[in-house]
Design an enzyme around this catalytic site. Sequence first.
Site, short mmCIF file in Angstrom:
data_model
loop_
_atom_site.label_atom_id
_atom_site.label_comp_id
_atom_site.label_asym_id
_atom_site.label_seq_id
_atom_site.Cartn_x
_atom_site.Cartn_y
_atom_site.Cartn_z
CE LYS A 210 -11.44 -9.94 -1.61
NZ LYS A 210 -11.25 -9.20 -2.86
CD GLU A 216 0.87 -19.99 -1.20
OE1 GLU A 216 -0.37 -20.01 -1.00
OE2 GLU A 216 1.37 -19.93 -2.34
N GLY A 271 -7.12 -7.74 -3.63
CA GLY A 271 -5.95 -8.00 -2.79
C GLY A 271 -4.85 -6.98 -2.96
NE ARG A 272 -4.10 -6.57 -9.31
CZ ARG A 272 -4.97 -7.56 -9.47
NH1 ARG A 272 -5.01 -8.54 -8.59
NH2 ARG A 272 -5.80 -7.58 -10.48
CD GLU A 357 -2.11 -10.77 -8.62
OE1 GLU A 357 -2.09 -11.99 -8.43
OE2 GLU A 357 -2.06 -9.95 -7.69
CG HIS A 388 27.55 0.97 -7.84
ND1 HIS A 388 28.84 1.41 -7.98
CD2 HIS A 388 26.84 2.01 -7.35
CE1 HIS A 388 28.91 2.67 -7.58
NE2 HIS A 388 27.70 3.06 -7.20
CE LYS A 508 -3.84 -18.84 -5.90
NZ LYS A 508 -4.97 -18.09 -5.41
C1 G6Q Z 1 -4.17 -9.81 -5.32
C2 G6Q Z 1 -4.33 -11.25 -5.48
C3 G6Q Z 1 -3.48 -12.09 -4.55
C4 G6Q Z 1 -4.03 -12.25 -3.15
C5 G6Q Z 1 -3.30 -13.39 -2.46
C6 G6Q Z 1 -3.75 -13.60 -1.04
O1 G6Q Z 1 -4.76 -8.97 -5.92
O2 G6Q Z 1 -5.67 -11.55 -5.38
O3 G6Q Z 1 -2.16 -11.63 -4.46
O4 G6Q Z 1 -3.91 -11.07 -2.42
O5 G6Q Z 1 -3.48 -14.57 -3.19
O6 G6Q Z 1 -5.10 -13.87 -0.96
P1 G6Q Z 1 -5.83 -13.90 0.42
O7 G6Q Z 1 -5.78 -12.54 1.02
O8 G6Q Z 1 -7.23 -14.35 0.14
O9 G6Q Z 1 -5.09 -14.89 1.29
#
Ligand code: G6Q
Length: 541
Positions: A210, A216, A271-272, A357, A388, A508
């Site tokens: 996003k 990462e 994001g989620r 989250e 199990h 972070k």
């Molecule tokens: C979700 C969070 C988080 C996010 C990641 C990736 O709700 O905001 O999990 O999706 O940190 O972020 P980017 O899509 O910006 O790389």
Amino acid sequence: MSHIENHLTELPSWKKLIEHYAQIHKLNLRQLFKEDRDRVNRFTVKDLDIYFDYSKQRVMGDTMELLTQLANERGLKKKIEAMFSGEKINTTENRAVLHIALRAPKEKSILVDGQDVMPGVHHVLERMAAFSDKIRNGDWLGHTGKPIKNIINIGIGGSDLGPVMAYEALKHYAPDDMNFRFVSNIDGSDLAEAISGLKAEETLFIVASKTFTTLETMVNAQSAREWIVCEINDKEAVSKHFIAVSTNEDEVRKFGIDTENMFGFWDWVGGRYSMTSAIGISTMIAIGKENYYRLLSGFHEMDNHFLNTPFERNIPVIMGLLAVWNNNFLQSDTQAVLPYDNYLKRFPAYLQQLTMESNGKQVTQNGQRVNYQTGPVYWGEPGTNGQHSFYQLIHQGTKIIPCDFIGFKEPLNPWPLHHDYLIANIIAQGEALAFGKNREEVEQEGTEARLVNHKIFEGNRPSSTFILPKLTPENLGKLIAMYEHSVFVQGVIWDINPFDQMGVELGKVLAKTIIDEIQDSKKSLIHDDSTNALVNLFRKR
Ligand code: G6Q
């Protein structure tokens, strides 16, 4: 979300729930079922092809009435409507929360700041469909003229967990002659394993981010770019082997991806909650546009159900209220999600992010520290594997762990015997948890006296069972939206904001300082002694 004057524990329904719990907490499910032969009908909802049986939860009619009163006192209906109409209910970030728009039909109109978001949503969907057709039909050629056979999604958190889970869940609908892989971890092994055995010429990377600044993802994308350029031996190869999904056009351009090959989304998609935005492009390539539209229609059906169904029959509302009941009254700290379908093996991991989250918060909407428990820990594994391993604790441990069992009437693969056993197990587990085996029953089996206590199952352990016809794209969509909305209900009751995630920031920021310190041994270390010693371990290396 508008300011809530009333503190949760001051609400009349909350006070009544406390009294009610004191009166009924000793009742057990054996007794409740015996006394009410209509219990299963009263506590089962059948809608949208979902059979949702919550009769094995530790509730009575009065409990559900009081919980519904709580939802009403919290203004849940208005809050649902506020979300669906594009109000800026993510107050800390001053954003609308409109994942529901991503799966709404074209003719719908949803305004944010006076602008209808729906044309944009469908424009991106159409571009995604055209692109995924090109890849699937072999019309998109790599730099050396070969069709694409391998798709690697690079993203993390919300830009990874949805795509991985959806791919695993719907693998049955994906072509056998394509590979789909997912890279998220900054650990170089993740990328190394993802490209292992693949030809760069036939590989397309989707950089899904996003913000397009996530450490990462950017490090993985840069290394992937090096691999492509080095293997194909041409810098120009990037344009045919990389596409981007992002809201940040400038950064995408800077990375070297043609913005023609960028698929956008908006700040009102968290994001989620983003798997039905362009973040879903790997899913669309995997299952094809028709199946992807079926997935969206399942989400949309559940969205409509959530918006329009009276609370008494509203699946996500009931789930959310049960979660509050189990969390705040039964004091269950965790909730297990146990899908009896191997394709759903990443579903619990996906739900971990969605739920924790969202509702792992300690202050109310207006910043007051809560004096009650908020989001429970969600976890799980597919059945029957979990039986199990950790089910022992669920059956005989000292903790109460409410369970969601999820199963399908029909299997996707024709091994009927396997499916009968699978289903027998899902049913048996709910029964064993609820009714257990008492002393008398254990003794009647002729158990040696010294083992009787060990063999008693107390029972009275709550669970819900969800049975759907088959693991189709639309049913997956319904299941996901059902949990999304249940999370929202919980957030409204606890008066917290489920749509920000400030708790992930501190780590972070600290990591940025520490990476500089590891790489530059001249920097003085000003952390605590433990942290300094750990940094030193890596400096000495
Ligand atoms: C979700 C969070 C988080 C996010 C990641 C990736 O709700 O905001 O999990 O999706 O940190 O972020 P980017 O899509 O910006 O790389």
